[in-house]
Design a protein around this motif. Structure first.
Motif, mmCIF file in Angstrom:
data_model
loop_
_atom_site.group_PDB
_atom_site.id
_atom_site.type_symbol
_atom_site.label_atom_id
_atom_site.label_comp_id
_atom_site.label_asym_id
_atom_site.label_seq_id
_atom_site.Cartn_x
_atom_site.Cartn_y
_atom_site.Cartn_z
ATOM 1 N N TRP A 145 6.992 0.713 -0.576
ATOM 2 C CA TRP A 145 8.120 1.446 -1.132
ATOM 3 C C TRP A 145 9.386 0.586 -1.173
ATOM 4 N N HIS A 147 0.383 4.023 0.129
ATOM 5 C CA HIS A 147 1.664 3.304 0.168
ATOM 6 C C HIS A 147 2.174 3.240 1.606
ATOM 7 N N SER A 151 10.761 5.521 -9.018
ATOM 8 C CA SER A 151 11.848 4.562 -9.257
ATOM 9 C C SER A 151 12.459 4.747 -10.640
ATOM 10 N N SER A 193 5.120 5.468 -6.892
ATOM 11 C CA SER A 193 6.346 4.726 -6.575
ATOM 12 C C SER A 193 7.056 4.260 -7.844
#
Length: 240
Positions: free
Chosen positions: A102, A97, A151, A147
């Motif tokens: 992100w 990532h 979230s 990610s």
């Protein structure tokens, strides 16, 4: 018999397909008027959705979100329910990532719902309701989806904070944590396609299963429920 959402307006994100479209159909069936937000709004099926307002919107664009709220209020004059459904997933190791990954994922999965929630707390009348579609990945996750999991865990915390702030305004907020649901997001998952993650077919639900719970949480029948995060996974988490 009066439909439970007659005279109420629901704004639903991710409404072009999957869980979002099922939520739209469920609320329309219950008498709600709909503002349907999606990047693919132009291709959205409005069959059976009454006087629905399709709004093309990139959820990562804060000004577009502002405009979606303004269009809803200009068209219907009110806004009673928010269902934050839209979400994206990246299948990458954490080390792969970069900052842009992100920022984009969190922009859609967390910042957009947070901004819409801020609008909702300003514009909704007492009795309003917010439902956030999180994921069981908020509690128990797997490789390659860091990610997404982060979230969704943040969305659960957002839900709790919103419930506290919304209480004095008479606005409730709850989260649903779906398990495996038969949507394109699941079918296109590299983890599923490669066999790295195997899910018993009995543990795969339908979008309508989540829509039914969202409609309940937004209804007056759930008037004493706020700040909750409800798992809807066919019992999969209980067996893990």
């Amino acid at each position: 018999m009066v439909a439970p959402f007659s005279g109420k307006v629901a704004l639903i994100t991710g409404a072009a397909g999957g869980i979002g479209h099922a939520v739209a159909c469920s609320f329309a069936e219950a008498g709600a008027t709909l503002a349907l937000v999606d990047r693919s709004a132009g291709a959205m099926s409005l069959d059976g959705l009454g006087d629905a307002l399709p709004i093309a919107c990139d959820l990562a664009d804060a000004s577009a979100l502002d405009a979606a709220v303004e269009q809803t209020l200009a068209r219907f004059g009110r806004w009673d329910v928010l269902v934050n459904v839209a979400g994206i997933m990246l299948f990458k190791p954490i080390a792969a990532h970069d900052a842009a990954d992100w920022q984009h994922l969190l922009g859609v999965n967390l910042i957009a719902p947070a901004l819409l929630t801020g609008h909702a707390l300003q514009h909704m009348p007492r009795g309003g309701a917010i439902v956030n579609i999180a994921s069981i990945h908020a509690q128990r996750t797997s490789a390659m989806v860091s990610s997404y999991a982060a979230s969704k865990a943040a969305m659960v915390s957002l839900t709790r904070s919103t419930a506290i702030e919304g209480q004095e305004r008479g606005i409730r907020c709850n989260a649903i944590l779906p398990g495996a649901i038969d949507t394109a997001l699941l079918r296109d998952s590299p983890n599923i396609r490669s066999g790295a993650e195997v899910i018993d077919p009995a543990d795969i639900g339908q979008p309508e299963d989540i829509a039914a719970l969202a409609r309940f949480l937004a209804s007056d029948d759930a008037r004493f429920i706020t700040g909750a995060d409800m798992i809807a996974d066919g019992g999969r988490m209980a067996r893990l």
